[in-house]
Design a protein around this motif. Structure first.
Motif, PDB file in Angstrom:
ATOM      1  N   PRO B  45       3.341  15.170 -17.512  1.00 47.82           N
ATOM      2  CA  PRO B  45       4.736  15.569 -17.717  1.00 47.82           C
ATOM      3  C   PRO B  45       5.686  14.712 -16.875  1.00 47.82           C
ATOM      4  N   THR B  46       6.934  14.595 -17.343  1.00 48.49           N
ATOM      5  CA  THR B  46       7.927  13.773 -16.664  1.00 48.49           C
ATOM      6  C   THR B  46       8.051  14.115 -15.185  1.00 48.49           C
ATOM      7  N   VAL B  47       8.102  15.401 -14.872  1.00 48.74           N
ATOM      8  CA  VAL B  47       8.297  15.797 -13.477  1.00 48.74           C
ATOM      9  C   VAL B  47       7.149  15.284 -12.621  1.00 48.74           C
ATOM     10  N   ASP B  48       5.937  15.291 -13.186  1.00 48.44           N
ATOM     11  CA  ASP B  48       4.768  14.803 -12.470  1.00 48.44           C
ATOM     12  C   ASP B  48       4.892  13.315 -12.129  1.00 48.44           C
ATOM     13  N   ILE B  49       5.493  12.547 -13.048  1.00 50.42           N
ATOM     14  CA  ILE B  49       5.693  11.116 -12.792  1.00 50.42           C
ATOM     15  C   ILE B  49       6.520  10.938 -11.533  1.00 50.42           C
ATOM     16  N   PHE B  50       7.603  11.708 -11.470  1.00 50.31           N
ATOM     17  CA  PHE B  50       8.528  11.517 -10.352  1.00 50.31           C
ATOM     18  C   PHE B  50       8.002  12.123  -9.057  1.00 50.31           C
ATOM     19  N   GLU B  51       7.145  13.150  -9.175  1.00 48.20           N
ATOM     20  CA  GLU B  51       6.561  13.730  -7.969  1.00 48.20           C
ATOM     21  C   GLU B  51       5.625  12.746  -7.282  1.00 48.20           C
ATOM     22  N   SER B  52       4.995  11.875  -8.089  1.00 52.09           N
ATOM     23  CA  SER B  52       3.925  11.036  -7.547  1.00 52.09           C
ATOM     24  C   SER B  52       4.407   9.666  -7.070  1.00 52.09           C
ATOM     25  N   LEU B  53       5.710   9.397  -7.179  1.00 49.20           N
ATOM     26  CA  LEU B  53       6.188   8.045  -6.894  1.00 49.20           C
ATOM     27  C   LEU B  53       6.067   7.656  -5.429  1.00 49.20           C
ATOM     28  N   TRP B  54       6.353   8.574  -4.569  1.00 49.51           N
ATOM     29  CA  TRP B  54       6.561   8.254  -3.171  1.00 49.51           C
ATOM     30  C   TRP B  54       6.203   9.449  -2.315  1.00 49.51           C
ATOM     31  N   PRO B  55       5.562   9.358  -1.198  1.00 52.58           N
ATOM     32  CA  PRO B  55       4.938   8.140  -0.657  1.00 52.58           C
ATOM     33  C   PRO B  55       3.624   7.844  -1.366  1.00 52.58           C
ATOM     34  N   LEU B  56       2.999   6.754  -1.003  1.00 56.24           N
ATOM     35  CA  LEU B  56       1.787   6.328  -1.685  1.00 56.24           C
ATOM     36  C   LEU B  56       0.689   7.374  -1.540  1.00 56.24           C
ATOM     37  N   SER B  57       0.148   7.777  -2.678  1.00 60.24           N
ATOM     38  CA  SER B  57      -0.973   8.702  -2.672  1.00 60.24           C
ATOM     39  C   SER B  57      -1.798   8.408  -3.921  1.00 60.24           C
ATOM     40  N   PRO B  58      -3.013   8.882  -3.942  1.00 59.86           N
ATOM     41  CA  PRO B  58      -3.833   8.616  -5.139  1.00 59.86           C
ATOM     42  C   PRO B  58      -3.189   9.166  -6.404  1.00 59.86           C
ATOM     43  N   ARG B  59      -2.271  10.123  -6.216  1.00 59.12           N
ATOM     44  CA  ARG B  59      -1.660  10.764  -7.388  1.00 59.12           C
ATOM     45  C   ARG B  59      -0.876   9.780  -8.251  1.00 59.12           C
ATOM     46  N   VAL B  60      -0.531   8.637  -7.676  1.00 60.45           N
ATOM     47  CA  VAL B  60       0.258   7.695  -8.468  1.00 60.45           C
ATOM     48  C   VAL B  60      -0.537   7.221  -9.685  1.00 60.45           C
ATOM     49  N   ILE B  61      -1.863   7.122  -9.549  1.00 60.42           N
ATOM     50  CA  ILE B  61      -2.642   6.793 -10.753  1.00 60.42           C
ATOM     51  C   ILE B  61      -3.616   7.898 -11.164  1.00 60.42           C
ATOM     52  N   ILE B  62      -3.749   8.931 -10.321  1.00 52.17           N
ATOM     53  CA  ILE B  62      -4.627  10.036 -10.728  1.00 52.17           C
ATOM     54  C   ILE B  62      -3.770  11.275 -10.943  1.00 52.17           C
ATOM     55  N   PRO B  63      -3.472  11.590 -12.181  1.00 47.89           N
ATOM     56  CA  PRO B  63      -2.594  12.731 -12.445  1.00 47.89           C
ATOM     57  C   PRO B  63      -3.262  14.038 -12.059  1.00 47.89           C
ATOM     58  N   THR B  64      -2.455  15.025 -11.686  1.00 45.81           N
ATOM     59  CA  THR B  64      -3.022  16.336 -11.372  1.00 45.81           C
ATOM     60  C   THR B  64      -3.657  16.944 -12.620  1.00 45.81           C
ATOM     61  N   SER B  65      -3.016  16.710 -13.748  1.00 44.42           N
ATOM     62  CA  SER B  65      -3.630  17.188 -14.980  1.00 44.42           C
ATOM     63  C   SER B  65      -3.407  16.143 -16.051  1.00 44.42           C
ATOM     64  N   LEU B  66      -4.489  15.811 -16.737  1.00 44.87           N
ATOM     65  CA  LEU B  66      -4.365  14.861 -17.834  1.00 44.87           C
ATOM     66  C   LEU B  66      -4.131  15.645 -19.111  1.00 44.87           C
ATOM     67  N   GLY B  67      -3.224  15.159 -19.924  1.00 40.28           N
ATOM     68  CA  GLY B  67      -3.010  15.888 -21.166  1.00 40.28           C
ATOM     69  C   GLY B  67      -2.347  14.997 -22.195  1.00 40.28           C
ATOM     70  N   VAL B  68      -2.564  15.322 -23.430  1.00 45.57           N
ATOM     71  CA  VAL B  68      -1.981  14.506 -24.488  1.00 45.57           C
ATOM     72  C   VAL B  68      -0.739  15.175 -25.069  1.00 45.57           C
ATOM     73  N   GLU B  69      -0.154  16.113 -24.283  1.00 45.78           N
ATOM     74  CA  GLU B  69       1.016  16.835 -24.800  1.00 45.78           C
ATOM     75  C   GLU B  69       2.129  15.886 -25.228  1.00 45.78           C
ATOM     76  N   ASN B  70       2.351  14.854 -24.405  1.00 49.31           N
ATOM     77  CA  ASN B  70       3.431  13.918 -24.745  1.00 49.31           C
ATOM     78  C   ASN B  70       3.204  13.311 -26.126  1.00 49.31           C
TER      79      ASN B  70
END
Lengths: 323, 286, 442
Positions: B45-70
């Protein structure tokens, strides 16, 4: 026989023209020449009709438009002002700066992209495992709609974006990228190159693949190293595809504006305002199509000069492909 | 005709080049990592993109939940239909465009006739004219011709691709003249020479030109925007742009759409490489 | 090769000259259709009208609105064309150039009324809609008029509120700003508070929903007594270098330099950042409310701040519907416009699932009765919206040169945000505006 294709000095003005070949030319029966001209007419007619109707006619209309001045929006009657719009542009300090910026941008980005594409093409034509996979990976940025990749880079290069997160995690300092007049142009070049390099690479790969194998073998027998082989075999035999890529890339970069529109809007402090973006803004943003047309005519003339120089630089000295 | 059977498997001198392999892998990573990040973003989800931007964490490429909703949202809306319209437009454009370009390039590279250079110059100029500069005059012409809001109205501007002609011409210039001589001595017409001699040795050039025409049309935005008002003829890039509204944007959907739009030309390139990559000049002459 | 280079030059000249002859001068020769007298009929004609709008038929509920209209007016069919907000201008330019009545009706940005009118895109509808003047709030009516004539019917209005993230404020021990417009906080106080929140680890202190856009930022200079941005009879003399403007914009630049607000974040990204819990405060319109209701953020709402010692000013204005002078179905189009804007308070806001702030007092009552405003913070939001839209709202600059104004000023804001000194940026913008506005001079 090169001379079969270029038999006549008057005709031997094309790109592949070999003066040596032309001099050896012999006149052929006029029936044969008429026959070729007829076939040429048949082959060219559809493409020419399309070019005339879909490109050159509206371009001529744009040229005419640039000689008029009208109220924004274009519904009110316009008045003929001759070169008035051009005069207005050339009296503007900002427009001269825009022209200079456009030229500098192109002098940097085109050699950079071509050099990188060439390097990649050479690497990707060596014997390596799973070659087509690597080629596609490099090509993928070119397939992503440029609006989408511009938006992504805009987020990636934000002051608090992932690239800066990596930089600061590595102990570096946070970079402003698109938000500083010093780095904005370089950042645009980065994005445009990420998109463009893989695209131009595939044309050069085809070009390298078409070079006869014996020539590389001969170079090897001569104990030529990879660098000498590159400059003495690859480059001279790559002139035709290289000319295409150079011209096409130059044109693409002169008319580039989507990343600028999405990422910087021409700023900060006009540091990324280039001619095409400016013309687009004038035409579609401000609805001043007369002034926008004049800006495009100037841009096209500068582009034409660049392209003419490139045709001249990469002219063929010696014909190949025939014995 | 001499026979030089060569297969361009890239076996340029010797065995596997490890230096080249390592460079190839590293360079491809450079290009693919940002695209990979976009793909990951398309799965959250969009909010997840922005949550993971900063600071550097594995979340930037590992989403909390993967989904094909988009993707589901996107293809559930007008994007799905627009995607098919785009495919149809591009397919027809490539077919017409290739025929026009191959024929014109052959004439410009091989045949001799008066005015050849002037015509080639016109071709070069045609691809230098920025399309944005002629879009509005052209749309008025199309309006006069009754082509606004028609399928052909979407196709036509894309078939005229001077770059494809230029690219093919450059390739045809490299085809040895001996090929054509041999065929004309046997009494073959120019059409036959083109079809049986030139086309078979021009696989990569033709597929590259197909890609040129395809990508030009696939990404076209301004033209469909002003030439078509009927929602049934809406193309994919336009449908995608609507993820951006006045005050906000659905970034998840934007990335999903960008990925969906990238898959088609990427696949096309893989297929073209597989099937036409070997039809080079040397190998065609048997 | 040299020959080819010459050919390239010669051919380009020859071709263009030849084609120039064929192309001839075009455009602008036809006179705009005269505004012949016509009235809104009492009974519905049978007609199809084409409408260009910026709202998604599904996601933003336009289909529901159109279905409701066609139920009320079964003989009038609406062909609605959804155009992305960013593309509206390009689409209108090319469609109007065809002069063929497609579209009949289009979404018109209220501050562009003067430009649309003088360009001949919007028909004068004073005689048809003037009598309804009292149905609308005064501000949206004024924003749809130019030189005493009406060129559009307002379908919505807007205002701004200060939203905050309670968790982030609590963590920093910062007091919530007041929801009472009479004791609204100041930008100075807000800056201090935002700094404290950032010091406690929040990614961002203060977000403007629309960074670098005139709509959002005009009240800053306005609060210090600055003009809307231009003076003179036609508002064609730039007035953005006054002390008020420079002072307000210096503050705007400082919030980025001090790390209170982020650079490089676009207007479309701000809501996502706030909803992701990445900002302490966001100044934004009521359209954030439905998103907040769906999120897990613990949020609060307050009145938009003003500068200490200044006056309270808030943005206002939204969209109107304009009629194309080339419409071939004016009567049906007018019935649609009246239904959207006036009937029952405005069918547009009454029928949209997530409605905008209405432009009529009648529909406002329905608007505030929605579930969205039932919660404690929702009630506060409702009273702030009600107060601001009728007391502190200041319309955007009304000028025929608004299009250029908005663009040039937007770039100045952006430069200031990125570190250019406010005075320098505003002076550069003044020079650019003078050049751009020269074409409107008499």
């Amino acid at each position: 026989m090169q001379s079969r294709r270029m038999p006549d000095e008057r005709l031997a003005v094309g790109l592949g023209a070999s003066r040596a070949g032309a001099n050896r030319a012999r006149r052929r029966p006029s029936r044969q020449r008429r026959r070729e001209a007829l076939w040429a007419a048949i082959f060219l007619a559809p493409a020419l009709a399309a070019i005339l109707a879909l490109r050159l006619a509206p371009a001529a209309e744009a040229l005419v438009t640039s000689l008029y001045r009208g109220f924004p929006g274009g519904l009110r009657p316009q008045v003929f002002v001759g070169l008035g719009n051009y005069q207005t542009l050339f009296l503007s300090q900002a427009y001269w700066e825009t022209i200079a910026r456009t030229i500098v941008f192109n002098l940097v980005i085109n050699p950079l992209q071509i050099a990188m594409a060439l390097l990649l093409a050479v690497v990707m034509t060596r014997k390596i495992p799973a070659r087509s996979i690597w080629r596609v990976l490099v090509f993928i940025p070119a397939t992503i709609p440029i609006v989408g990749s511009s938006i992504a880079w805009g987020i990636a290069l934000q002051p608090q974006g992932p690239v800066n997160a990596i930089l600061s995690a590595l102990g570096g300092s946070v970079q402003p990228f698109f938000t500083s007049p010093q780095q904005s142009m370089a950042s645009i070049i980065l994005v445009a190159s990420w998109v463009g390099i893989g695209y131009w690479m595939i044309f050069l790969i085809s070009g390298i693949d078409a070079i006869p194998e014996e020539l590389f073998e001969a170079a090897k027998l001569d104990k030529a190293g990879p660098i000498r082989t590159f400059f003495h075999v690859t480059i001279p035999l790559l002139k035709r595809p290289l000319l295409f890529v150079l011209v096409a890339d130059t044109v693409a970069n002169f008319v580039l504006f989507v990343p600028i529109q999405v990422l910087t809007g021409g700023g900060p402090e006009s540091s990324t305002t280039m001619q095409m973006f400016n013309a687009y803004r004038t035409t579609f943003g401000h609805s001043s199509k007369n002034m926008g047309a004049a800006e495009v005519v100037i841009l096209s003339l500068i582009m034409l000069a660049f392209v003419a120089i490139q045709f001249r630089l990469l002219r063929e000295d010696s014909p190949r492909g025939s014995k | 005709m001499r026979s030089r059977a060569r297969f361009h498997t890239g076996n340029r001198i010797g065995g596997t080049s490890w230096v080249a392999t390592v460079s190839a892998v590293l360079l491809s990573l450079l290009f693919i990592i940002p695209a990979f990040w976009m793909m990951i973003n398309s799965l959250r989800p969009t909010v997840d993109i922005f949550e993971s931007l900063w600071p550097l964490s594995p979340r930037v490429i590992i989403p909390t939940s993967l989904g094909v909703e988009n993707y589901l949202t996107l293809f559930g809306g007008p994007f799905g239909r627009a995607f098919l319209v785009s495919m149809a437009v591009c397919l027809l454009t490539v077919m017409i465009g290739l025929v026009l370009s191959v024929a014109a390039a052959y004439a410009l590279a091989v045949l001799r006739f008066p005015g050849r250079n002037a015509i080639f110059a016109a071709v070069v100029i045609s691809f230098m004219v920025p399309f944005e500069a002629i879009a509005i005059p052209l749309s008025q012409l199309f309006n006069d011709w009754g082509l606004t809001n028609t399928f052909m109205g979407l196709v036509l501007p894309g078939v005229c691709n001077g770059l494809a002609i230029f690219n093919l011409r450059q390739h045809f210039l490299s085809v040895p003249t001996s090929y054509r001589e041999a065929a004309t001595v046997d009494g073959a017409s120019e059409l036959r020479v083109l079809w049986s001699v030139f086309v078979p040795v021009s696989g990569p050039a033709i597929s590259n030109s197909a890609l040129l025409i395809f990508l030009g049309q696939w990404s076209s935005y301004l033209w469909p925007l002003i030439a078509v008002s009927s929602p049934s003829l809406q193309v994919a890039p336009l449908a995608l742009a609507k993820a951006f509204t006045e005050h906000s944007a659905d970034y998840g959907a934007t990335f999903a759409g960008a990925m969906a739009l990238a898959i088609v030309p990427a696949t096309l390139m893989l297929i073209l490489q597989r099937f036409f990559g070997r039809l080079a000049i040397g190998s065609g002459e048997k | 090769m040299r020959h080819f280079t010459i050919s390239l030059g010669a051919a380009s000249v020859a071709l263009l000259l030849a084609l120039t002859g064929c192309a001839g001068a075009t455009g602008g020769s036809e006179a705009a259709p005269s505004a012949a007298a016509w009235t809104i009929p009492d009974s519905d004609p049978t007609a199809t009208i084409q409408v260009i709008g910026i709202l998604d038929p599904v996601k933003e509920g336009m289909n529901a609105v159109l279905a409701a209209f066609e139920k009320d007016h079964p003989t009038i069919k609406v062909e609605y064309e959804y155009v992305a907000f960013n593309d509206l201008n390009s689409v209108l330019d090319s469609r109007m150039a065809n002069k063929d009545g497609n579209p009949d009706v289009f979404w018109a940005d209220q501050p562009r009324t003067a430009a649309l009118a003088t360009r001949g895109f919007a028909a004068d509808i004073t005689s048809q809609f003037g009598p309804f003047k009292d149905k609308w709030d005064p501000a949206p009516y004024a924003s749809s008029s130019y030189q005493g004539k009406l060129y559009g019917v307002p379908i919505a209005n807007s205002t701004q509120l200060l939203f905050y993230n309670k968790d982030l404020l609590d963590k920093a021990g910062v007091a919530y700003p007041s929801a009472d417009p009479a004791s609204r906080t100041t930008w100075e106080q807000l800056t201090t508070d935002a700094k404290s929140v950032v010091a406690k680890g929040a990614a961002n202190g203060l977000l403007f929903g629309q960074f670098d856009r005139y709509y959002q930022l005009e009240p800053l200079s306005g609060s210090l007594g600055g003009s809307a941005g231009a003076t003179g009879d036609d508002n064609l003399t730039p007035d953005i270098t006054s002390d008020a403007w420079v002072k307000a914009m210096t503050w705007y630049g400082s919030i980025f330099a001090d790390g209170v607000s982020p650079r490089g974040v676009t207007a479309e990204q701000t809501d996502s950042l706030f909803l992701a819990g990445k900002a302490a405060y966001e100044v934004q319109g009521p359209w954030l409310l439905p998103n907040l209701a769906k999120s897990d953020i613990k949020w609060g709402v307050a009145a938009q701040p003003m500068f200490a010692g200044g006056k309270a000013e808030t943005p206002t204005g939204s969209w109107s519907l304009a009629l194309s002078p080339y419409s071939d179905a004016k009567e049906a189009a007018a019935i649609f416009m009246r239904w959207m804007s006036i009937d029952g308070g405005g069918g547009y806001t009454l029928n949209r699932p997530d409605p905008e702030l209405p432009a009529t007092p009648e529909a406002k009552k329905v608007y505030f009765a929605r579930d969205l405003f039932a919660s404690e913070e929702g009630k506060k939001a409702a009273s702030i919206i009600d107060f601001e839209s009728s007391n502190t709202a200041v319309p955007r600059l009304s000028t025929v040169g608004y299009v250029e104004f908005e663009d040039v000023l937007g770039r100045a804001y952006s430069d200031i945000r990125n570190g250019t000194e406010a005075k320098t940026a505003l002076e550069t913008a003044t020079t650019e505006l003078k050049t751009a506005w020269a074409q409107y001079g008499k």
